[in-house]
Design a protein around this motif. Sequence first.
Motif, PDB file in Angstrom:
ATOM      1  N   SER A   1       0.765  -1.152  -0.078  1.00 51.37           N
ATOM      2  CA  SER A   1      -0.022   0.119  -0.013  1.00 51.37           C
ATOM      3  C   SER A   1       0.949   1.371  -0.025  1.00 51.37           C
ATOM      4  O   SER A   1       0.354   2.185  -0.165  1.00 51.37           O
ATOM      5  CB  SER A   1      -1.003   0.214   1.232  1.00 51.37           C
ATOM      6  N   ASN A   2       2.160   1.081   0.343  1.00 55.61           N
ATOM      7  CA  ASN A   2       2.989   2.314   0.306  1.00 55.61           C
ATOM      8  C   ASN A   2       4.393   2.031   0.027  1.00 55.61           C
ATOM      9  O   ASN A   2       5.311   1.523   0.823  1.00 55.61           O
ATOM     10  CB  ASN A   2       2.934   3.077   1.685  1.00 55.61           C
ATOM     11  N   ALA A   3       4.733   2.205  -1.006  1.00 57.85           N
ATOM     12  CA  ALA A   3       6.064   1.996  -1.859  1.00 57.85           C
ATOM     13  C   ALA A   3       7.393   2.668  -0.958  1.00 57.85           C
ATOM     14  O   ALA A   3       8.231   2.285  -0.937  1.00 57.85           O
ATOM     15  CB  ALA A   3       6.375   1.868  -3.285  1.00 57.85           C
ATOM     16  N   ASP A   4       6.898   3.844  -0.517  1.00 60.78           N
ATOM     17  CA  ASP A   4       7.816   4.908   0.088  1.00 60.78           C
ATOM     18  C   ASP A   4       8.405   4.367   1.504  1.00 60.78           C
ATOM     19  O   ASP A   4       9.425   4.657   1.849  1.00 60.78           O
ATOM     20  CB  ASP A   4       7.139   6.164   0.186  1.00 60.78           C
ATOM     21  N   GLN A   5       7.667   3.244   1.870  1.00 58.05           N
ATOM     22  CA  GLN A   5       8.039   2.792   3.092  1.00 58.05           C
ATOM     23  C   GLN A   5       9.499   2.110   3.017  1.00 58.05           C
ATOM     24  O   GLN A   5      10.166   1.977   4.128  1.00 58.05           O
ATOM     25  CB  GLN A   5       7.298   1.802   3.748  1.00 58.05           C
ATOM     26  N   LEU A   6       9.689   1.557   1.919  1.00 58.45           N
ATOM     27  CA  LEU A   6      11.099   0.870   1.700  1.00 58.45           C
ATOM     28  C   LEU A   6      12.358   1.842   1.370  1.00 58.45           C
ATOM     29  O   LEU A   6      12.114   2.460   0.248  1.00 58.45           O
ATOM     30  CB  LEU A   6      11.109  -0.334   0.613  1.00 58.45           C
TER      31      LEU A   6
ATOM     32  N   ASP B   1      12.897  -4.019 -13.825  1.00 58.10           N
ATOM     33  CA  ASP B   1      13.004  -5.551 -13.586  1.00 58.10           C
ATOM     34  C   ASP B   1      12.040  -5.797 -12.460  1.00 58.10           C
ATOM     35  O   ASP B   1      12.162  -5.028 -11.433  1.00 58.10           O
ATOM     36  CB  ASP B   1      14.215  -6.355 -13.363  1.00 58.10           C
ATOM     37  N   THR B   2      11.397  -7.004 -12.154  1.00 53.36           N
ATOM     38  CA  THR B   2      10.802  -7.468 -11.198  1.00 53.36           C
ATOM     39  C   THR B   2      11.669  -7.983 -10.097  1.00 53.36           C
ATOM     40  O   THR B   2      12.702  -8.726 -10.477  1.00 53.36           O
ATOM     41  CB  THR B   2       9.708  -8.562 -11.507  1.00 53.36           C
TER      42      THR B   2
ATOM     43  N   SER C   1      11.370  -2.866  -9.797  1.00 54.43           N
ATOM     44  CA  SER C   1      12.395  -1.900  -9.125  1.00 54.43           C
ATOM     45  C   SER C   1      12.842  -0.811  -9.890  1.00 54.43           C
ATOM     46  O   SER C   1      12.622  -0.690 -11.448  1.00 54.43           O
ATOM     47  CB  SER C   1      13.545  -2.792  -9.269  1.00 54.43           C
ATOM     48  N   ASN C   2      12.738   0.387  -9.331  1.00 48.87           N
ATOM     49  CA  ASN C   2      13.135   1.863  -9.880  1.00 48.87           C
ATOM     50  C   ASN C   2      14.675   1.832  -9.948  1.00 48.87           C
ATOM     51  O   ASN C   2      15.225   3.014 -10.431  1.00 48.87           O
ATOM     52  CB  ASN C   2      12.454   2.794  -9.103  1.00 48.87           C
ATOM     53  N   TYR C   3      15.297   1.049  -9.305  1.00 51.06           N
ATOM     54  CA  TYR C   3      17.109   1.063  -9.258  1.00 51.06           C
ATOM     55  C   TYR C   3      17.425  -0.312  -9.794  1.00 51.06           C
ATOM     56  O   TYR C   3      16.981  -1.343  -9.901  1.00 51.06           O
ATOM     57  CB  TYR C   3      17.354   1.284  -7.800  1.00 51.06           C
ATOM     58  N   SER C   4      18.560   0.141 -10.589  1.00 49.01           N
ATOM     59  CA  SER C   4      19.256  -1.325 -10.769  1.00 49.01           C
ATOM     60  C   SER C   4      20.004  -1.750  -9.519  1.00 49.01           C
ATOM     61  O   SER C   4      20.271  -1.277  -8.706  1.00 49.01           O
ATOM     62  CB  SER C   4      20.704  -0.978 -11.863  1.00 49.01           C
ATOM     63  N   SER C   5      20.560  -3.230  -9.843  1.00 52.73           N
ATOM     64  CA  SER C   5      21.193  -3.765  -8.622  1.00 52.73           C
ATOM     65  C   SER C   5      22.333  -3.074  -8.309  1.00 52.73           C
ATOM     66  O   SER C   5      22.808  -2.760  -7.035  1.00 52.73           O
ATOM     67  CB  SER C   5      21.301  -5.218  -8.787  1.00 52.73           C
ATOM     68  N   CYS C   6      23.217  -2.668  -9.240  1.00 50.72           N
ATOM     69  CA  CYS C   6      24.318  -1.901  -9.043  1.00 50.72           C
ATOM     70  C   CYS C   6      24.177  -0.545  -8.164  1.00 50.72           C
ATOM     71  O   CYS C   6      24.914  -0.438  -7.604  1.00 50.72           O
ATOM     72  CB  CYS C   6      25.269  -1.646 -10.351  1.00 50.72           C
ATOM     73  N   LEU C   7      23.329   0.022  -8.737  1.00 46.45           N
ATOM     74  CA  LEU C   7      23.045   1.429  -7.942  1.00 46.45           C
ATOM     75  C   LEU C   7      22.331   1.322  -6.622  1.00 46.45           C
ATOM     76  O   LEU C   7      22.803   1.874  -5.569  1.00 46.45           O
ATOM     77  CB  LEU C   7      22.178   2.381  -8.908  1.00 46.45           C
ATOM     78  N   LEU C   8      21.624   0.158  -6.603  1.00 48.66           N
ATOM     79  CA  LEU C   8      20.882  -0.012  -5.254  1.00 48.66           C
ATOM     80  C   LEU C   8      22.090  -0.511  -4.001  1.00 48.66           C
ATOM     81  O   LEU C   8      21.735   0.065  -2.940  1.00 48.66           O
ATOM     82  CB  LEU C   8      19.800  -1.165  -5.270  1.00 48.66           C
TER      83      LEU C   8
ATOM     84  N   GLY D   1      13.091   9.323  -6.373  1.00 53.54           N
ATOM     85  CA  GLY D   1      11.821   8.456  -6.031  1.00 53.54           C
ATOM     86  C   GLY D   1      12.042   7.320  -5.170  1.00 53.54           C
ATOM     87  O   GLY D   1      13.266   6.792  -4.923  1.00 53.54           O
ATOM     88  N   PRO D   2      11.060   6.617  -4.871  1.00 56.71           N
ATOM     89  CA  PRO D   2      11.240   5.333  -4.197  1.00 56.71           C
ATOM     90  C   PRO D   2      11.690   4.201  -4.906  1.00 56.71           C
ATOM     91  O   PRO D   2      12.090   4.012  -6.162  1.00 56.71           O
ATOM     92  CB  PRO D   2       9.770   4.871  -4.199  1.00 56.71           C
ATOM     93  N   ILE D   3      12.284   3.090  -4.033  1.00 61.02           N
ATOM     94  CA  ILE D   3      12.929   2.123  -4.647  1.00 61.02           C
ATOM     95  C   ILE D   3      12.206   1.337  -5.503  1.00 61.02           C
ATOM     96  O   ILE D   3      12.661   0.590  -6.512  1.00 61.02           O
ATOM     97  CB  ILE D   3      13.851   1.310  -3.439  1.00 61.02           C
ATOM     98  N   ILE D   4      10.736   0.829  -5.106  1.00 59.54           N
ATOM     99  CA  ILE D   4      10.010   0.039  -6.044  1.00 59.54           C
ATOM    100  C   ILE D   4       8.743   0.803  -6.291  1.00 59.54           C
ATOM    101  O   ILE D   4       8.483   1.852  -5.682  1.00 59.54           O
ATOM    102  CB  ILE D   4       9.514  -1.237  -4.976  1.00 59.54           C
ATOM    103  N   SER D   5       8.171   0.377  -7.167  1.00 62.92           N
ATOM    104  CA  SER D   5       7.093   1.274  -7.784  1.00 62.92           C
ATOM    105  C   SER D   5       5.748   0.933  -7.341  1.00 62.92           C
ATOM    106  O   SER D   5       5.482  -0.251  -7.286  1.00 62.92           O
ATOM    107  CB  SER D   5       6.934   0.983  -9.315  1.00 62.92           C
TER     108      SER D   5
END
Length: 369
Positions: A290-295, A311-312, A328-335, A355-359
């Motif tokens: 319900s809230n992607a911003d929590q991660l 990617d999922t 994911s809004n980030y690549s594994s490398c950047l994350l 923005g948030p890590i996940i959409s």
Amino acid sequence: MSNPNWKRVVIKVGSALISPNQQGCSSHYLLSIAQFIVRCRANGTQVVLVSSGSVAAGAHLFPEQEKSDIAVKKAMAAAGQTEMIATWDRLFDFPSAQMLLTHADLRDRERYVSIRETIFSLLDNNILPIVNENDTVTTDKLKVGDNDNLSAMVASAAEADALIICSDIDGLYDKNPHEHDDATLLKTVDHIDESVYAMAGGAVKGGVGTGGMRTKIEAAEKAVSHGIDTYIINGFTELSFNMLLNGENPGTHFKPHAKPMQENVHWMRHTSNAQGEVIVEGDFDASLDSNADQLTSSEIVDVKGEFSVGDTILVRKEDGTKLVKAKSNYSSCLLNFIANQENEEFANEFEEKTGPIISDQHIANLEKE
């Protein structure tokens, strides 16, 4: 079961019906299925056919070859596919269209939407879509593996009202009817849980197809969660199809969820494959669905696998508890880089800007699995 008022149905036909003796295609069992499709269309019901059988249909063309060789099986699929489509086409007096898919096509959101649009366009023009897995090009990484699960994915993509899976027995029994004379047919299944899977047993050994009753239950679970009535019926008898058209249940009816998953959430959970994992702290208890911003990066303890933006990924706790699948809004490398920053203020400022890590548009909750 009341008289069916389906707008759209998907029917899955297996290899044993297409090529019972693996000596090419046979119309012996397909005539009643074709008549069912014709009658559905005459009643105003659109039909999508998911047909296995290319490998079985092409097997007789390779009599001296080792059938377990992967390259040979792909060649069998290539040769058998044309014969299978030609066999179906001869049974209809309306046009049909071939759609060959891999799991890579289905798990990519853009290609998945394209598949939906193609199906809808074919149906709008009264053309019968005939879908099969593209066995000629699939690899372990790309394949769905069985057309039972493929049919459920197609039914979801097509926004079908019903999924009909043809089997070699009347439906789901409480025990194997080939081994137990007192096995009882389950006419209705309200909820699929481990006890239902226990009745299904394992995959068929030595059969023509690649699945068994278990893969049919998996397909049913996918379909009913999207609000699709699902039936496992005996595809070898014409009576099954006549009963369906008369509003009777010839096999096992799996009832759909009262509150179906939204299309994008269903795709994320049941079709898209996770390309990597994000591990969060054990005491993390935010409601991510319900809230992607929590991660945020401060909760991440590890990043596994390699993935790109879009990617999922699977988000889980250190103890293995699955939380969500998400885009994911980030690549594994950047994350990895952000999560490993000792300067928490830098990480927070970066996330505020990017923005948030996940959409939050593509999150499927897994906590109840």
